[in-house]
Design a protein around this motif. Structure first.
Motif, mmCIF file in Angstrom:
data_model
loop_
_atom_site.group_PDB
_atom_site.id
_atom_site.type_symbol
_atom_site.label_atom_id
_atom_site.label_comp_id
_atom_site.label_asym_id
_atom_site.label_seq_id
_atom_site.Cartn_x
_atom_site.Cartn_y
_atom_site.Cartn_z
ATOM 1 N N GLU A 1 -7.857 34.972 -76.991
ATOM 2 C CA GLU A 1 -7.943 34.614 -75.567
ATOM 3 C C GLU A 1 -7.173 35.616 -74.705
ATOM 4 N N ASN A 2 -6.019 36.077 -75.166
ATOM 5 C CA ASN A 2 -5.249 37.074 -74.427
ATOM 6 C C ASN A 2 -6.047 38.369 -74.299
ATOM 7 N N ALA A 3 -6.701 38.783 -75.364
ATOM 8 C CA ALA A 3 -7.507 40.007 -75.325
ATOM 9 C C ALA A 3 -8.667 39.843 -74.342
ATOM 10 N N ARG A 4 -9.290 38.671 -74.367
ATOM 11 C CA ARG A 4 -10.401 38.404 -73.444
ATOM 12 C C ARG A 4 -9.918 38.425 -71.998
ATOM 13 N N ASP B 1 -10.406 44.549 -62.990
ATOM 14 C CA ASP B 1 -10.143 44.394 -61.559
ATOM 15 C C ASP B 1 -9.629 45.723 -61.014
ATOM 16 N N PRO B 2 -10.216 46.236 -59.933
ATOM 17 C CA PRO B 2 -9.786 47.535 -59.409
ATOM 18 C C PRO B 2 -8.327 47.550 -58.959
ATOM 19 N N LEU C 1 -7.221 39.939 -70.824
ATOM 20 C CA LEU C 1 -6.783 41.282 -70.467
ATOM 21 C C LEU C 1 -7.966 42.150 -70.043
ATOM 22 N N LYS C 2 -9.103 42.009 -70.720
ATOM 23 C CA LYS C 2 -10.296 42.770 -70.339
ATOM 24 C C LYS C 2 -10.704 42.438 -68.910
ATOM 25 N N TRP D 1 6.333 46.429 -67.856
ATOM 26 C CA TRP D 1 5.904 45.082 -68.200
ATOM 27 C C TRP D 1 4.766 45.162 -69.197
ATOM 28 N N SER D 2 4.769 44.260 -70.155
ATOM 29 C CA SER D 2 3.665 44.218 -71.100
ATOM 30 C C SER D 2 2.436 43.671 -70.376
ATOM 31 N N PRO D 3 1.246 43.974 -70.872
ATOM 32 C CA PRO D 3 0.041 43.434 -70.239
ATOM 33 C C PRO D 3 0.058 41.908 -70.176
#
Length: 91
Positions: free
Chosen positions: A70-73, A81-82, A75-76, A7-9
């Motif tokens: 926004e997607n990059a933000r 998240d552990p 995704l970070k 799956w893509s991020p």
């Protein structure tokens, strides 16, 4: 079930969002009409302006640049998240 599927991020982020939305608390019967009335009055107000109306033009380079940022933000945040690595591996 989906073993071997990559799956893509962005897809993984969307899936996590849908799970969170599905498990979010629901409005009770008394809250819903009041919030619906408030939303209707705001939408019907000619004085209200939507500062994100330009995003409705999905073919616009400006809109797509905003979406990518926004997607990059997002995704970070998700990758921090552990649980992310485990979920990504399982997906």
């Amino acid at each position: 079930m989906f073993k071997g599927v990559r799956w893509s991020p962005a897809t993984l982020a969307a899936a996590m969002f849908l799970v969170a939305a599905a498990t979010a608390p629901r409005l009770n019967a008394q809250q819903a009409p009041a919030q619906q009335a408030a939303a209707t009055s705001i939408a019907a107000s000619p004085a209200s302006t939507d500062k994100y109306l330009w995003l409705e033009d999905v073919s616009s380079p400006r809109s797509m640049a905003w979406v990518r940022a926004e997607n990059a933000r997002s995704l970070k945040v998700l990758e921090a998240d552990p649980r992310y690595a485990t979920y990504h591996e399982e997906a």
